[in-house]
Design an enzyme around this catalytic site. Structure first.
Site, PDB file in Angstrom:
ATOM      1  N   ALA A  11       6.814 -10.939  -2.126  1.00 41.66           N
ATOM      2  CA  ALA A  11       8.122 -11.588  -2.293  1.00 41.66           C
ATOM      3  C   ALA A  11       8.300 -12.014  -3.749  1.00 41.66           C
ATOM      4  CB  ALA A  11       8.230 -12.785  -1.345  1.00 41.66           C
ATOM      5  N   GLY A  12       7.835 -11.179  -4.657  1.00 44.18           N
ATOM      6  CA  GLY A  12       7.970 -11.480  -6.086  1.00 44.18           C
ATOM      7  C   GLY A  12       9.307 -10.990  -6.620  1.00 44.18           C
ATOM      8  N   ILE A  14      10.414  -7.887  -7.432  1.00 41.26           N
ATOM      9  CA  ILE A  14      11.021  -6.756  -6.720  1.00 41.26           C
ATOM     10  C   ILE A  14      11.328  -7.158  -5.278  1.00 41.26           C
ATOM     11  CG2 ILE A  14      10.808  -4.336  -6.014  1.00 41.26           C
ATOM     12  CD1 ILE A  14       8.879  -3.876  -8.298  1.00 41.26           C
ATOM     13  N   GLY A  15      10.397  -7.872  -4.632  1.00 40.73           N
ATOM     14  CA  GLY A  15      10.592  -8.261  -3.235  1.00 40.73           C
ATOM     15  C   GLY A  15      11.883  -9.055  -3.038  1.00 40.73           C
ATOM     16  N   ARG A  89      -0.363   1.183 -16.249  1.00 40.78           N
ATOM     17  CA  ARG A  89      -0.312   0.997 -14.794  1.00 40.78           C
ATOM     18  C   ARG A  89      -1.723   1.117 -14.208  1.00 40.78           C
ATOM     19  NH1 ARG A  89       4.087   4.259 -16.206  1.00 40.78           N
ATOM     20  NH2 ARG A  89       6.125   3.426 -15.650  1.00 40.78           N
ATOM     21  N   ASN A  96      -5.198  -4.245  -7.402  1.00 43.66           N
ATOM     22  CA  ASN A  96      -4.189  -3.855  -6.411  1.00 43.66           C
ATOM     23  C   ASN A  96      -4.777  -3.043  -5.254  1.00 43.66           C
ATOM     24  OD1 ASN A  96      -2.227  -5.291  -7.672  1.00 43.66           O
ATOM     25  ND2 ASN A  96      -1.196  -3.556  -8.636  1.00 43.66           N
ATOM     26  N   ILE A 119       5.475   0.510  -3.480  1.00 42.83           N
ATOM     27  CA  ILE A 119       5.960   0.427  -4.875  1.00 42.83           C
ATOM     28  C   ILE A 119       4.836  -0.036  -5.806  1.00 42.83           C
ATOM     29  CG2 ILE A 119       7.737  -0.533  -6.401  1.00 42.83           C
ATOM     30  CD1 ILE A 119       9.570  -0.973  -4.109  1.00 42.83           C
ATOM     31  N   ARG A 152      16.333   6.509 -14.447  1.00 39.84           N
ATOM     32  CA  ARG A 152      16.225   6.193 -15.880  1.00 39.84           C
ATOM     33  C   ARG A 152      16.686   7.384 -16.707  1.00 39.84           C
ATOM     34  NH1 ARG A 152      10.492   2.983 -15.099  1.00 39.84           N
ATOM     35  NH2 ARG A 152      11.461   0.925 -14.906  1.00 39.84           N
ATOM     36  N   HIS A 176       3.449   8.936 -11.288  1.00 35.97           N
ATOM     37  CA  HIS A 176       4.251   7.907 -11.944  1.00 35.97           C
ATOM     38  C   HIS A 176       3.415   7.299 -13.059  1.00 35.97           C
ATOM     39  CE1 HIS A 176       7.199   4.806 -12.445  1.00 35.97           C
ATOM     40  NE2 HIS A 176       6.354   3.846 -12.143  1.00 35.97           N
TER      41      HIS A 176
END
Ligand code: A3D
Length: 320
Positions: A11-12, A14-15, A89, A96, A119, A152, A176
């Site tokens: 829930a950051g 992006i969330g 990344r 992660n 994501i 993009r 990515h």
């Protein structure tokens, strides 16, 4: 008929944006899940209070217990940490990967029938690991990257040509990361391929090459500006487009990090390819023809993804 249930794991930045977009588009009821106590509850309440103003009907709930995602139709996973300036990344892999393990187990136990969109970075390796940990069918677990990278590219092209973004289509395949593969031959303005637009004098090859490179560096450009985290508006919009394709059985042809087995000369790995997204999840991987130069770029990208997957296996011996 009950509304679809959309679980947002993480829930950051992006969330929260995902929750906002899902509610405004009335895609379903939303559960925001996070390990941080209070954050998902606070964001859910704040967003719910925007409902009377925006005029949407969607219930929003914050949660710290996986039981609350029970029966979700869609799970969108952003749990983990984002990049800071100077980080790639791939630097996020160790931390992660552990997060993907707990998220995968939470989804397996509570929402085994969901369509899962990952994501969290490094994307191609994390979506592979999430699938392994969750045990869900491959076609129901997919990574979001190609829609964002293509968006993009489309944005930069529309500014270069002075045409509506709606008329610019673009395709970015591969992993990515720095080796992603923007395909100029398959990118068009209303059907006119980019190489033809160079011939027509709309731009030069040098300018087009610079746009391709800016697309590859698109995430880092935003990290460098924000300094405290990475992009979140466009990543959220991109994942919502994929969730909508599934929930409404739209059969959209979108580039996604999908499980590729017997296409593009690959067997059994996740990487960015064109897919058809509908009620069955990833219903088809579209095996387009690449020329020698494109194939060489794609192969390089595939090798880099394979390296990250091997690194995951080295860290967690339970990964097959
Ligand atoms: P951020 O705002 O830090 O949100 C991440 C949230 O995850 C935080 O609220 C954490 O509390 C939460 N979290 C951490 N560990 C767990 C856990 N075990 N279980 C549940 N929640 C947990 O980051 P963000 O929203 O900006 O980015 C999220 C991820 O997306 C990062 O890994 C980014 O690198 C990635 N990202 C990917 C893209 C792609 O195009 C693939 C683009 C932008 C960001």
């Amino acid at each position: 008929m009950a509304r679809p249930k959309i679980a947002l794991i993480g829930a950051g930045q992006i969330g929260g944006t995902l929750a906002h977009l899902a509610a405004i588009k009335e895609l379903g009821d939303v559960v925001l899940f996070d390990i941080a106590e209070g954050i998902p509850q606070g964001k859910a309440l704040d967003l719910a209070q925007s409902g009377p103003v925006e005029g949407f009907d969607a219930a929003l709930k914050g949660a710290n217990d996986y039981a609350d995602i029970s029966g979700a139709d869609v799970c969108i996973v952003t749990a983990g940490v984002p990049r800071k300036p100077g980080m790639s990344r791939d630097d996020l892999l160790g931390i992660n990967l552990k997060v993907m393990k707990s998220v995968g187990e939470g989804i397996k136990a509570n929402a085994p029938d969901a369509f899962v969109i990952c994501i969290t970075n490094p994307l191609d390796a994390m979506v592979w690991a999430l699938r392994e940990f969750s045990g869900l069918p491959h076609e129901k677990v997919v990574g979001m990257a190609g829609v964002l990278d293509s968006a993009r590219f489309r944005h930069f092209l529309s500014v270069e040509f002075g045409v509506s973004m709606r008329d610019v289509t673009a395709f970015v395949l591969g992993g990515h990361g720095d080796t992603m593969v923007p395909l100029t031959r398959y990118s068009t303005v209303a059907g006119i391929p980019l190489p033809d637009l160079v011939d027509m004098g709309w731009t030069t090859q040098d300018r087009l090459d610079a746009i391709v490179q800016r697309t590859r560096d698109g995430g880092a450009e935003i990290v460098g500006l924000l300094k405290t985290g990475s992009a979140f508006y466009a990543p959220a919009a991109s994942a919502i487009e994929m969730a909508e394709a599934y929930l409404k059985d739209q059969k959209r042809l979108l580039p996604c990090a999908a499980y590729v087995d017997s296409a593009f000369g690959l067997s059994g790995m996740y990487v960015g390819v064109p897919t058809i997204l509908g009620a069955g999840g990833v219903e088809r991987v579209v095996d387009i023809k690449l020329n020698n130069a494109e194939q060489a770029m794609f192969n390089k990208s595939v090798e880099s993804v394979k390296g990250l997957v091997e690194a995951c296996r080295g860290i967690d011996s339970s990964l097959g």
